[in-house]
Design a protein around this motif. Sequence first.
Motif, mmCIF file in Angstrom:
data_model
loop_
_atom_site.group_PDB
_atom_site.id
_atom_site.type_symbol
_atom_site.label_atom_id
_atom_site.label_comp_id
_atom_site.label_asym_id
_atom_site.label_seq_id
_atom_site.Cartn_x
_atom_site.Cartn_y
_atom_site.Cartn_z
ATOM 1 N N MET A 143 -6.888 -35.013 21.405
ATOM 2 C CA MET A 143 -7.887 -36.056 21.190
ATOM 3 C C MET A 143 -7.208 -37.418 21.101
ATOM 4 O O MET A 143 -7.674 -38.390 21.691
ATOM 5 C CB MET A 143 -8.693 -35.780 19.923
ATOM 6 N N ARG A 144 -6.104 -37.490 20.389
ATOM 7 C CA ARG A 144 -5.384 -38.751 20.254
ATOM 8 C C ARG A 144 -4.945 -39.272 21.620
ATOM 9 O O ARG A 144 -5.154 -40.440 21.951
ATOM 10 C CB ARG A 144 -4.164 -38.561 19.352
ATOM 11 N N TYR A 145 -4.354 -38.391 22.432
ATOM 12 C CA TYR A 145 -3.919 -38.817 23.764
ATOM 13 C C TYR A 145 -5.102 -39.168 24.654
ATOM 14 O O TYR A 145 -5.015 -40.079 25.472
ATOM 15 C CB TYR A 145 -3.041 -37.747 24.416
ATOM 16 N N ALA A 146 -6.209 -38.461 24.494
ATOM 17 C CA ALA A 146 -7.405 -38.784 25.282
ATOM 18 C C ALA A 146 -7.874 -40.202 24.955
ATOM 19 O O ALA A 146 -8.174 -40.992 25.861
ATOM 20 C CB ALA A 146 -8.521 -37.777 25.004
ATOM 21 N N ILE A 147 -7.933 -40.523 23.669
ATOM 22 C CA ILE A 147 -8.378 -41.854 23.260
ATOM 23 C C ILE A 147 -7.405 -42.925 23.752
ATOM 24 O O ILE A 147 -7.825 -43.963 24.271
ATOM 25 C CB ILE A 147 -8.559 -41.919 21.728
ATOM 26 N N LEU A 148 -6.106 -42.659 23.614
ATOM 27 C CA LEU A 148 -5.113 -43.620 24.108
ATOM 28 C C LEU A 148 -5.249 -43.809 25.619
ATOM 29 O O LEU A 148 -5.193 -44.945 26.121
ATOM 30 C CB LEU A 148 -3.693 -43.154 23.757
ATOM 31 N N ASN A 149 -5.433 -42.718 26.341
ATOM 32 C CA ASN A 149 -5.588 -42.813 27.796
ATOM 33 C C ASN A 149 -6.866 -43.550 28.177
ATOM 34 O O ASN A 149 -6.872 -44.353 29.112
ATOM 35 C CB ASN A 149 -5.573 -41.421 28.440
ATOM 36 N N LEU A 150 -7.963 -43.267 27.466
ATOM 37 C CA LEU A 150 -9.221 -43.964 27.748
ATOM 38 C C LEU A 150 -9.078 -45.462 27.497
ATOM 39 O O LEU A 150 -9.540 -46.280 28.301
ATOM 40 C CB LEU A 150 -10.356 -43.381 26.906
ATOM 41 N N ARG A 151 -8.435 -45.822 26.395
ATOM 42 C CA ARG A 151 -8.214 -47.244 26.097
ATOM 43 C C ARG A 151 -7.353 -47.906 27.167
ATOM 44 O O ARG A 151 -7.635 -49.019 27.613
ATOM 45 C CB ARG A 151 -7.553 -47.405 24.728
ATOM 46 N N ARG A 152 -6.268 -47.212 27.563
ATOM 47 C CA ARG A 152 -5.375 -47.758 28.583
ATOM 48 C C ARG A 152 -6.119 -47.960 29.904
ATOM 49 O O ARG A 152 -6.026 -49.024 30.515
ATOM 50 C CB ARG A 152 -4.185 -46.821 28.791
ATOM 51 N N MET A 153 -6.890 -46.949 30.317
ATOM 52 C CA MET A 153 -7.621 -47.063 31.581
ATOM 53 C C MET A 153 -8.675 -48.162 31.512
ATOM 54 O O MET A 153 -8.874 -48.899 32.482
ATOM 55 C CB MET A 153 -8.266 -45.715 31.947
ATOM 56 N N ALA A 154 -9.349 -48.288 30.362
ATOM 57 C CA ALA A 154 -10.352 -49.343 30.211
ATOM 58 C C ALA A 154 -9.692 -50.717 30.308
ATOM 59 O O ALA A 154 -10.208 -51.624 30.969
ATOM 60 C CB ALA A 154 -11.091 -49.186 28.887
ATOM 61 N N LYS A 155 -8.531 -50.851 29.677
ATOM 62 C CA LYS A 155 -7.817 -52.126 29.714
ATOM 63 C C LYS A 155 -7.329 -52.440 31.133
ATOM 64 O O LYS A 155 -7.485 -53.561 31.613
ATOM 65 C CB LYS A 155 -6.632 -52.088 28.747
ATOM 66 N N GLU A 156 -6.757 -51.425 31.799
ATOM 67 C CA GLU A 156 -6.264 -51.623 33.165
ATOM 68 C C GLU A 156 -7.392 -52.020 34.120
ATOM 69 O O GLU A 156 -7.174 -52.783 35.053
ATOM 70 C CB GLU A 156 -5.594 -50.345 33.686
#
Length: 194
Positions: free
Chosen positions: A171-184
């Motif tokens: 879940m932690r990595y999913a949230i980090l990945n979602l945030r990164r993709m949203a920012k990118e």
Amino acid sequence: MTDEELALSYIDGDNKAFDLLLSRNQSRIFSYILFVVRDQDVANDIFQETFVKVVTKLQQRRYTTSGKFGAWVMRIAHNVIMDWYREQRSEKIVEPTVGNDLSNLKTGDIFVSSVESRYVNEQILEDVRHLLECLPTPQREVVFMRFYQQMSFKEIAELTNVSINTALGRMRYAILNLRRMAKENEMSLQMSMI
């Protein structure tokens, strides 16, 4: 009657008890399967196989009451999905299909707002669905179980046969990945509650 009582009634020969069990659990199980496999026909096949296994296990008296009939069925569905993917010899659990969406999750009904904010919220939900499709399967699965099915991390861990720490880590990595993709992608995912 609880699901456990219905299961025991079915084991004792009450076929109507199984009909009720099926009606109580089919929507949740099918939406989980469809979310993972992303193909209506495959989801239907896996759903049917899941309930064939449920019936077989019940008839063989291999179900013990634990107060978690739904989690038991979900675990069987998970195992059937994993078997299907092994047969496909694919490293990816979810293969995108043309026009695939998650609109059957009915998250758009959550917000009561103006037409403009409703439109913005629908676009944000669509963006989130798109981002979810880009996550690795174990992460996407945890997000779905946690947010769309409101399962606890303990239930997720039991269902996916991993430790609670692994489920939390996914879940932690999913949230980090979602945030990164949203920012990118310069996406703003702030929902409007007005």
